[in-house]
Write a protein that holds these residues in place. Structure first.
Motif, PDB file in Angstrom:
ATOM      1  N   ALA A 169       3.070 -16.759  11.236  1.00 23.06           N
ATOM      2  CA  ALA A 169       2.076 -15.689  11.066  1.00 23.06           C
ATOM      3  C   ALA A 169       0.948 -16.126  10.130  1.00 23.06           C
ATOM      4  O   ALA A 169       1.078 -17.080   9.357  1.00 23.06           O
ATOM      5  CB  ALA A 169       2.748 -14.431  10.516  1.00 23.06           C
ATOM      6  N   LEU A 170      -0.149 -15.406  10.205  1.00 24.64           N
ATOM      7  CA  LEU A 170      -1.262 -15.611   9.289  1.00 24.64           C
ATOM      8  C   LEU A 170      -0.747 -15.555   7.849  1.00 24.64           C
ATOM      9  O   LEU A 170      -0.027 -14.625   7.487  1.00 24.64           O
ATOM     10  CB  LEU A 170      -2.304 -14.509   9.502  1.00 24.64           C
ATOM     11  N   PRO A 171      -1.075 -16.523   7.002  1.00 29.10           N
ATOM     12  CA  PRO A 171      -0.594 -16.489   5.617  1.00 29.10           C
ATOM     13  C   PRO A 171      -1.082 -15.249   4.874  1.00 29.10           C
ATOM     14  O   PRO A 171      -2.180 -14.746   5.116  1.00 29.10           O
ATOM     15  CB  PRO A 171      -1.185 -17.761   5.006  1.00 29.10           C
ATOM     16  N   TYR A 172      -0.243 -14.746   3.959  1.00 27.46           N
ATOM     17  CA  TYR A 172      -0.522 -13.487   3.272  1.00 27.46           C
ATOM     18  C   TYR A 172      -1.861 -13.493   2.548  1.00 27.46           C
ATOM     19  O   TYR A 172      -2.543 -12.475   2.450  1.00 27.46           O
ATOM     20  CB  TYR A 172       0.608 -13.157   2.294  1.00 27.46           C
ATOM     21  N   HIS A 173      -2.298 -14.664   2.028  1.00 27.97           N
ATOM     22  CA  HIS A 173      -3.533 -14.694   1.249  1.00 27.97           C
ATOM     23  C   HIS A 173      -4.783 -14.714   2.137  1.00 27.97           C
ATOM     24  O   HIS A 173      -5.897 -14.655   1.631  1.00 27.97           O
ATOM     25  CB  HIS A 173      -3.542 -15.892   0.289  1.00 27.97           C
ATOM     26  N   LEU A 174      -4.577 -14.809   3.463  1.00 24.52           N
ATOM     27  CA  LEU A 174      -5.712 -14.737   4.372  1.00 24.52           C
ATOM     28  C   LEU A 174      -5.799 -13.387   5.078  1.00 24.52           C
ATOM     29  O   LEU A 174      -6.736 -13.148   5.840  1.00 24.52           O
ATOM     30  CB  LEU A 174      -5.617 -15.846   5.431  1.00 24.52           C
ATOM     31  N   ARG A 175      -4.828 -12.520   4.824  1.00 23.14           N
ATOM     32  CA  ARG A 175      -4.833 -11.204   5.452  1.00 23.14           C
ATOM     33  C   ARG A 175      -5.950 -10.344   4.856  1.00 23.14           C
ATOM     34  O   ARG A 175      -6.250 -10.420   3.672  1.00 23.14           O
ATOM     35  CB  ARG A 175      -3.478 -10.527   5.227  1.00 23.14           C
ATOM     36  N   SER A 176      -6.553  -9.522   5.691  1.00 21.28           N
ATOM     37  CA  SER A 176      -7.603  -8.636   5.205  1.00 21.28           C
ATOM     38  C   SER A 176      -7.464  -7.287   5.923  1.00 21.28           C
ATOM     39  O   SER A 176      -6.844  -7.193   6.967  1.00 21.28           O
ATOM     40  CB  SER A 176      -8.983  -9.241   5.482  1.00 21.28           C
ATOM     41  N   PRO A 177      -8.032  -6.206   5.366  1.00 19.75           N
ATOM     42  CA  PRO A 177      -8.760  -6.173   4.103  1.00 19.75           C
ATOM     43  C   PRO A 177      -7.813  -6.069   2.916  1.00 19.75           C
ATOM     44  O   PRO A 177      -6.638  -5.756   3.080  1.00 19.75           O
ATOM     45  CB  PRO A 177      -9.607  -4.900   4.247  1.00 19.75           C
ATOM     46  N   CYS A 178      -8.338  -6.284   1.751  1.00 16.74           N
ATOM     47  CA  CYS A 178      -7.562  -6.159   0.524  1.00 16.74           C
ATOM     48  C   CYS A 178      -7.222  -4.684   0.291  1.00 16.74           C
ATOM     49  O   CYS A 178      -8.112  -3.832   0.320  1.00 16.74           O
ATOM     50  CB  CYS A 178      -8.379  -6.700  -0.640  1.00 16.74           C
ATOM     51  N   PRO A 179      -5.942  -4.322   0.072  1.00 15.17           N
ATOM     52  CA  PRO A 179      -5.619  -2.921  -0.182  1.00 15.17           C
ATOM     53  C   PRO A 179      -6.179  -2.458  -1.524  1.00 15.17           C
ATOM     54  O   PRO A 179      -6.156  -3.200  -2.509  1.00 15.17           O
ATOM     55  CB  PRO A 179      -4.083  -2.910  -0.190  1.00 15.17           C
ATOM     56  N   SER A 180      -6.688  -1.250  -1.541  1.00 14.22           N
ATOM     57  CA  SER A 180      -7.266  -0.707  -2.777  1.00 14.22           C
ATOM     58  C   SER A 180      -6.197  -0.218  -3.730  1.00 14.22           C
ATOM     59  O   SER A 180      -6.448  -0.014  -4.924  1.00 14.22           O
ATOM     60  CB  SER A 180      -8.226   0.440  -2.447  1.00 14.22           C
ATOM     61  N   ASN A 181      -4.983  -0.034  -3.206  1.00 11.12           N
ATOM     62  CA  ASN A 181      -3.877   0.480  -4.008  1.00 11.12           C
ATOM     63  C   ASN A 181      -2.592  -0.104  -3.440  1.00 11.12           C
ATOM     64  O   ASN A 181      -2.465  -0.244  -2.219  1.00 11.12           O
ATOM     65  CB  ASN A 181      -3.869   2.015  -3.918  1.00 11.12           C
ATOM     66  N   PRO A 182      -1.596  -0.438  -4.269  1.00 14.42           N
ATOM     67  CA  PRO A 182      -0.355  -1.026  -3.739  1.00 14.42           C
ATOM     68  C   PRO A 182       0.327  -0.173  -2.682  1.00 14.42           C
ATOM     69  O   PRO A 182       0.998  -0.708  -1.788  1.00 14.42           O
ATOM     70  CB  PRO A 182       0.524  -1.176  -4.986  1.00 14.42           C
ATOM     71  N   ILE A 183       0.149   1.146  -2.726  1.00  8.32           N
ATOM     72  CA  ILE A 183       0.820   2.015  -1.758  1.00  8.32           C
ATOM     73  C   ILE A 183       0.284   1.796  -0.343  1.00  8.32           C
ATOM     74  O   ILE A 183       0.955   2.083   0.643  1.00  8.32           O
ATOM     75  CB  ILE A 183       0.689   3.504  -2.158  1.00  8.32           C
ATOM     76  N   THR A 184      -0.932   1.264  -0.244  1.00 14.75           N
ATOM     77  CA  THR A 184      -1.509   1.019   1.082  1.00 14.75           C
ATOM     78  C   THR A 184      -1.300  -0.420   1.557  1.00 14.75           C
ATOM     79  O   THR A 184      -1.763  -0.775   2.636  1.00 14.75           O
ATOM     80  CB  THR A 184      -3.020   1.338   1.091  1.00 14.75           C
ATOM     81  N   ARG A 185      -0.623  -1.246   0.745  1.00 18.11           N
ATOM     82  CA  ARG A 185      -0.309  -2.600   1.213  1.00 18.11           C
ATOM     83  C   ARG A 185       0.646  -2.484   2.389  1.00 18.11           C
ATOM     84  O   ARG A 185       1.676  -1.824   2.293  1.00 18.11           O
ATOM     85  CB  ARG A 185       0.310  -3.428   0.088  1.00 18.11           C
ATOM     86  N   PRO A 186       0.345  -3.095   3.524  1.00 18.66           N
ATOM     87  CA  PRO A 186       1.182  -2.909   4.712  1.00 18.66           C
ATOM     88  C   PRO A 186       2.560  -3.529   4.544  1.00 18.66           C
ATOM     89  O   PRO A 186       2.765  -4.448   3.752  1.00 18.66           O
ATOM     90  CB  PRO A 186       0.386  -3.634   5.813  1.00 18.66           C
ATOM     91  N   ALA A 187       3.510  -2.988   5.324  1.00 21.78           N
ATOM     92  CA  ALA A 187       4.857  -3.564   5.295  1.00 21.78           C
ATOM     93  C   ALA A 187       4.820  -5.010   5.771  1.00 21.78           C
ATOM     94  O   ALA A 187       5.537  -5.870   5.258  1.00 21.78           O
ATOM     95  CB  ALA A 187       5.787  -2.726   6.174  1.00 21.78           C
ATOM     96  N   TYR A 188       3.973  -5.288   6.779  1.00 25.25           N
ATOM     97  CA  TYR A 188       3.828  -6.638   7.315  1.00 25.25           C
ATOM     98  C   TYR A 188       2.616  -7.289   6.647  1.00 25.25           C
ATOM     99  O   TYR A 188       1.482  -6.878   6.870  1.00 25.25           O
ATOM    100  CB  TYR A 188       3.607  -6.588   8.821  1.00 25.25           C
ATOM    101  N   GLN A 189       2.872  -8.346   5.845  1.00 21.39           N
ATOM    102  CA  GLN A 189       1.832  -8.884   4.980  1.00 21.39           C
ATOM    103  C   GLN A 189       1.394 -10.297   5.308  1.00 21.39           C
ATOM    104  O   GLN A 189       0.505 -10.841   4.670  1.00 21.39           O
ATOM    105  CB  GLN A 189       2.329  -8.848   3.526  1.00 21.39           C
ATOM    106  N   GLY A 190       2.021 -10.927   6.295  1.00 21.84           N
ATOM    107  CA  GLY A 190       1.710 -12.306   6.598  1.00 21.84           C
ATOM    108  C   GLY A 190       2.765 -13.250   6.053  1.00 21.84           C
ATOM    109  O   GLY A 190       3.559 -12.896   5.173  1.00 21.84           O
ATOM    110  N   SER A 191       2.786 -14.476   6.581  1.00 20.80           N
ATOM    111  CA  SER A 191       3.779 -15.448   6.111  1.00 20.80           C
ATOM    112  C   SER A 191       3.609 -15.682   4.618  1.00 20.80           C
ATOM    113  O   SER A 191       2.502 -15.648   4.090  1.00 20.80           O
ATOM    114  CB  SER A 191       3.648 -16.764   6.882  1.00 20.80           C
ATOM    115  N   ASN A 192       4.724 -15.893   3.954  1.00 23.41           N
ATOM    116  CA  ASN A 192       4.708 -16.074   2.503  1.00 23.41           C
ATOM    117  C   ASN A 192       5.908 -16.912   2.094  1.00 23.41           C
ATOM    118  O   ASN A 192       6.853 -17.070   2.871  1.00 23.41           O
ATOM    119  CB  ASN A 192       4.713 -14.709   1.793  1.00 23.41           C
ATOM    120  N   PRO A 193       5.895 -17.476   0.904  1.00 25.88           N
ATOM    121  CA  PRO A 193       6.948 -18.434   0.529  1.00 25.88           C
ATOM    122  C   PRO A 193       8.362 -17.881   0.566  1.00 25.88           C
ATOM    123  O   PRO A 193       9.304 -18.623   0.852  1.00 25.88           O
ATOM    124  CB  PRO A 193       6.553 -18.838  -0.896  1.00 25.88           C
TER     125      PRO A 193
END
Length: 446
Positions: free
Chosen positions: A232-256
């Protein structure tokens, strides 16, 4: 036991990754999991420890007559837990079947839930818990955009103990509930960490009740969960940046962290899936696949999946007359794992243009000899490896074998377009023409 944890990765400042896409942060949400033969017998004690006084046990009509449900009910009775059984879960749920379960839950005013079954049961129970806890919400409020409003869940839910009886969805570890939205003939879902089960009881004895094709198709879901989350797209390339942690999606991109689970899952699938399908008494193989399902769930439940899953939803939702072997249902059905894996050779040929080294690594894990492979051939090698894997397990020869033709491709593409929750996590963007080409390439596998 795995505990819920949150990892915040530092943002990479190298020129390649110093974009304004996201904050470089990712949350790692994991269900508590208990594993072991016979662990289902503890469910009554768990509910007693939670102080539960009025429990809903959800399952489906087939499982309600089988040992996994009986063991769970015996434990509730033994520990004096009052409960009601809802056994009308639909295999491959719809919005209508979700609504029926939600109505039961709202009327029952339950203070805890137990889901005994596969992904369909666990997902139905998650939805019932959510909407019973938020009775004034419209059904589409929490359904993922663009089909629903995708509102964040801010209400407290009741405890939910998940007892998986298949080795595929990993739903006992995830905050996702998938269903067919009949109005549009597509699959969609609810995705929120808030609906993640409180506890998953992974009892390998339940896997001995699975017919061969159910083992195979659920195993293909595990396989693709791991492959898609790792590529998957790496987490640091996912957009847009959430304005609040509660809106960070469950699926965030590949990560370590998810990567570790994905790779470990692939090694288990490569070693044990064929054995688990071919020998129903191979408790070692079936036990390992049961764990692999949870491991993949931890990985993809935080990283996400992409095109195989996004394209699978219309394949399941637009099914005509196909009925899969070993599934005792009264409606046409392309099982979820089968609908996912049929496009996998075409998908990974396409996505290998990005991060080909990851595609080659997974091909090697699945048995390919990659010592002399050129990196630009990574996708082709992974695709060939998958085809051989599927052929060895007697998988239907592509989408044509489950009832589709080239004339269906526009409808299949149309059904994929709303799946932005997952398709946007593909490592490379895809046009409607790309999707059409992938469906066409998947009409025949061998």
């Amino acid at each position: 036991v795995f505990f819920a944890v949150v990892f915040i990765f530092p943002r990479c400042q190298c020129p390649t990754h110093s974009h304004t896409y996201s904050q470089g942060n990712t949350s790692m949400a994991v269900s508590n999991i208990r594993y072991g033969a016979g662990v289902t017998k503890e469910v009554g004690m768990d509910l007693q420890n939670m102080g539960a006084k009025n429990v809903c046990l959800m399952t489906d009509k087939n499982l309600s007559q089988l040992p996994p449900v009986q063991v769970a009910m015996d434990s509730l009775v033994k520990n004096g837990i009052p409960f009601m059984v809802y056994d009308n879960v639909r295999v491959e749920p719809t919005d209508a079947s979700f609504m029926e379960a939600i109505e039961f839950a709202q009327k029952g005013a339950f203070d805890a839930y137990v889901a005994v079954g596969g992904g369909s049961t666990m997902d139905t129970c998650k939805a019932a818990n959510l909407y019973a806890s938020s009775p004034h919400s419209d059904f589409l409020d929490y359904v993922s955009a663009p089909i629903g409003k995708g509102k964040p869940v801010s209400v407290p839910l009741k405890p939910l103990i998940a007892v998986p009886t298949t080795s595929g969805t990993g739903s006992e570890t995830t905050g996702v509930a998938i269903f067919d939205y009949e109005h549009l003939k597509v699959k969609t879902g609810i995705a929120s960490r808030a609906i993640k089960p409180t506890l998953g009881l992974i009892d390998p004895l339940h896997t001995l009740h699975m017919p061969a094709r159910v083992v195979a198709n659920s195993g293909f879901d595990v396989l693709c969960h791991a492959l898609e989350s790792y590529t998957a797209l790496p987490y640091h390339l996912r957009s847009p940046c959430p304005s609040n942690p509660i809106t960070r999606p469950a699926y965030q991109g590949s990560n370590p962290i998810s990567d570790i689970w994905a790779i470990h899952t692939l090694r288990i699938v490569a070693k044990y899936l064929k054995r688990a399908v071919r020998n129903p008494d191979d408790l070692e193989a079936r036990s390992h696949m049961h764990l692999a399902s949870a491991f993949a769930g931890i990985g993809f439940g935080n990283a996400g999946v992409h095109l195989c899953h996004g394209m699978s939803y219309p394949i399941s939702g637009l099914v005509k007359t196909y009925k899969a072997k070993d599934y005792n249902v009264d409606h046409p059905l392309v099982p979820h794992g089968l609908s996912v894996v049929l496009t996998s050779p075409a998908v990974f040929t396409f996505t290998a243009q990005m991060f080909p080294e990851r595609h080659l690594e997974t091909a090697e894990i699945l048995g390919a000899d990659t010592r002399t492979t050129r990196i630009q051939d990574a996708g082709l090698v992974l695709a060939d490896t998958l085809r051989k894997f599927l052929f060895d397990l007697d998988v239907d020869d592509g989408l044509a074998a489950v009832g589709y033709s080239k004339a269906d491709i526009p409808a299949l593409v149309k059904g994929t377009l709303p799946q932005e929750r997952v398709t946007k996590l593909a490592p490379c963007p895809q046009s409607e023409e790309d999707l059409a080409a992938l469906f066409e390439a998947s009409m025949k596998l061998y």
